[in-house]
Design a protein around this motif. Sequence first.
Motif, mmCIF file in Angstrom:
data_model
loop_
_atom_site.group_PDB
_atom_site.id
_atom_site.type_symbol
_atom_site.label_atom_id
_atom_site.label_comp_id
_atom_site.label_asym_id
_atom_site.label_seq_id
_atom_site.Cartn_x
_atom_site.Cartn_y
_atom_site.Cartn_z
ATOM 1 N N TRP A 170 2.698 -2.059 2.875
ATOM 2 C CA TRP A 170 3.093 -1.185 1.765
ATOM 3 C C TRP A 170 1.844 -0.674 1.042
ATOM 4 C CZ3 TRP A 170 6.837 -5.457 -0.440
ATOM 5 C CH2 TRP A 170 7.776 -5.781 0.560
ATOM 6 N N ASP A 171 0.841 -1.553 0.893
ATOM 7 C CA ASP A 171 -0.411 -1.130 0.260
ATOM 8 C C ASP A 171 -1.076 -0.018 1.061
ATOM 9 O OD1 ASP A 171 -0.299 -2.893 -1.847
ATOM 10 O OD2 ASP A 171 -1.437 -4.475 -0.824
ATOM 11 N N LYS A 172 -1.068 -0.201 2.404
ATOM 12 C CA LYS A 172 -1.715 0.809 3.258
ATOM 13 C C LYS A 172 -0.978 2.145 3.157
ATOM 14 C CE LYS A 172 -2.226 -2.012 7.013
ATOM 15 N NZ LYS A 172 -2.552 -2.361 8.405
ATOM 16 N N VAL A 173 0.373 2.071 3.152
ATOM 17 C CA VAL A 173 1.159 3.310 3.040
ATOM 18 C C VAL A 173 0.842 4.019 1.723
ATOM 19 C CG1 VAL A 173 3.502 4.228 2.732
ATOM 20 C CG2 VAL A 173 3.022 2.603 4.589
ATOM 21 N N ARG A 174 0.742 3.239 0.616
ATOM 22 C CA ARG A 174 0.449 3.845 -0.691
ATOM 23 C C ARG A 174 -0.911 4.531 -0.681
ATOM 24 N NH1 ARG A 174 1.780 -1.616 -2.775
ATOM 25 N NH2 ARG A 174 4.017 -1.578 -3.134
ATOM 26 N N SER A 175 -1.881 3.877 -0.057
ATOM 27 C CA SER A 175 -3.212 4.471 -0.101
ATOM 28 C C SER A 175 -3.280 5.695 0.826
ATOM 29 C CB SER A 175 -4.273 3.397 0.163
ATOM 30 O OG SER A 175 -4.905 3.595 1.384
ATOM 31 N N GLU A 176 -2.584 5.643 1.965
ATOM 32 C CA GLU A 176 -2.505 6.822 2.841
ATOM 33 C C GLU A 176 -1.750 7.966 2.152
ATOM 34 O OE1 GLU A 176 -3.873 7.820 5.633
ATOM 35 O OE2 GLU A 176 -5.039 5.979 5.493
ATOM 36 N N ARG A 177 -0.732 7.602 1.380
ATOM 37 C CA ARG A 177 0.057 8.620 0.658
ATOM 38 C C ARG A 177 -0.843 9.383 -0.297
ATOM 39 N NH1 ARG A 177 4.494 5.654 -2.413
ATOM 40 N NH2 ARG A 177 2.922 5.185 -3.983
ATOM 41 N N GLN A 178 -1.704 8.626 -0.986
ATOM 42 C CA GLN A 178 -2.605 9.249 -1.946
ATOM 43 C C GLN A 178 -3.570 10.215 -1.250
ATOM 44 O OE1 GLN A 178 -4.900 6.375 -4.075
ATOM 45 N NE2 GLN A 178 -4.871 7.546 -5.977
ATOM 46 N N SER A 179 -4.169 9.775 -0.129
ATOM 47 C CA SER A 179 -5.117 10.673 0.549
ATOM 48 C C SER A 179 -4.401 11.873 1.155
ATOM 49 C CB SER A 179 -5.937 9.973 1.635
ATOM 50 O OG SER A 179 -5.702 8.627 1.703
ATOM 51 N N LEU A 180 -3.217 11.645 1.739
ATOM 52 C CA LEU A 180 -2.492 12.769 2.344
ATOM 53 C C LEU A 180 -2.147 13.818 1.283
ATOM 54 C CD1 LEU A 180 -1.164 13.980 4.895
ATOM 55 C CD2 LEU A 180 0.937 12.786 4.267
ATOM 56 N N CYS A 181 -1.681 13.369 0.117
ATOM 57 C CA CYS A 181 -1.331 14.315 -0.948
ATOM 58 C C CYS A 181 -2.543 15.138 -1.362
ATOM 59 C CB CYS A 181 -0.778 13.586 -2.169
ATOM 60 S SG CYS A 181 0.864 12.952 -1.885
#
Length: 358
Positions: free
Chosen positions: A270-281
């Motif tokens: 979940w942490d990895k998804v959150r951090s990827e979400r931030q970079s993708l946005c």
Amino acid sequence: MSFERSNIHAMQGYVPGEQPDEGDVIKLNTNENPYPAPPAVASVLSTIKVEDLRRYPPPTALDFRRAAARLHGLGPENVIPTNGGDELLRLAITTFANPGESVGIAVPGYSLYPVLTEIQACKLVSVPLDESWHLPADFAEQLNAAKARLAMLVNPHAPSGILTPVSRIAEIAGKFKGVLLVDEAYVDFVDADQHHDLVPLLRQYPNLLLLRTLSKGYSLAGLRFAYGLGCADLIAPIMFKTRDSYNTDLIAQRLATAAINAAADASKSWDKVRSERQSLCRELEKLQLTVIPSQSNFVLVTFARQHDAKSIYLALKQRRILVRYFDQERLRDKLRISIGTAEQNRLLLQNLREIMLL
Ligand SMILES: *Cc1c(COP(=O)(O)O)cnc(C)c1O
């Protein structure tokens, strides 16, 4: 001549996202977790023998209910395991709404809700979200005026990814006279600093039913395992009357128990998804695209007229990248894109740049 009930004959079925057989597709269309399930799940799977399947499974999945109860600080009587979250939605409708009575939803939302409502021959009350994708101030009042027996609300919202805070859910649960089902399919991906937890509300609101699934957060969409949380009086009729006696199978129960006991492991994904979400946005915004701030494992991206969303969806598909296009009011200029691994997101962005000729 048709043998179906007249409403079944007249209705359209739910259309799930594409599930291609070929392995070389970058699949960002159905919000699966791109990271593997906790290793404990694989070790338990390797211990299951065919002989274990000779008998019926534990009918009330007590081991799983104890594990989930421990995780949430509740009792096993507050937990109802189901064959995916979709089964809990169906059971909630058959348990709490008579045919002909009203079921409330907010639109746009999860398109399975109207389908399940129609199967039970209930009246659908669709309350539109406001311009900024939030619930209207008088949501509960609108539901009460329509005499809704049940309302289903996805939070974080799909497809926008917007989170309705605990205080607002409490206010709605307090005012609404029917059962409020909050579909928390994506709750695992909410930023930790939001301290978002609806479970403590269950002691106060006997009409609140929470849906949790192992499909997204625990990377087990293929297992078909989810559960409901609520006060014992709300759970009991589903547990002992409306569900099938063996609604979850033995393999699923064992693996789900292992997964929930390894929640701390799953939370690393979940942490990895959150951090990827931030970079993708951030990267999508650099392409001049509008992205709604998401608390989920997907983002809803708006395309300007010169790059219409459907053409982009088709062009990506041709390049073997699947995202979700909804041919629906308010969504035709948008694509819902699941958060992939860093590499998948990089390829998505590279292909988007090429397609949009940037
Ligand atoms: C994925 C999802 C569910 C539950 O899915 P299951 O795989 O059946 O557990 C429920 N609601 C929404 C909005 C979802 O996206």
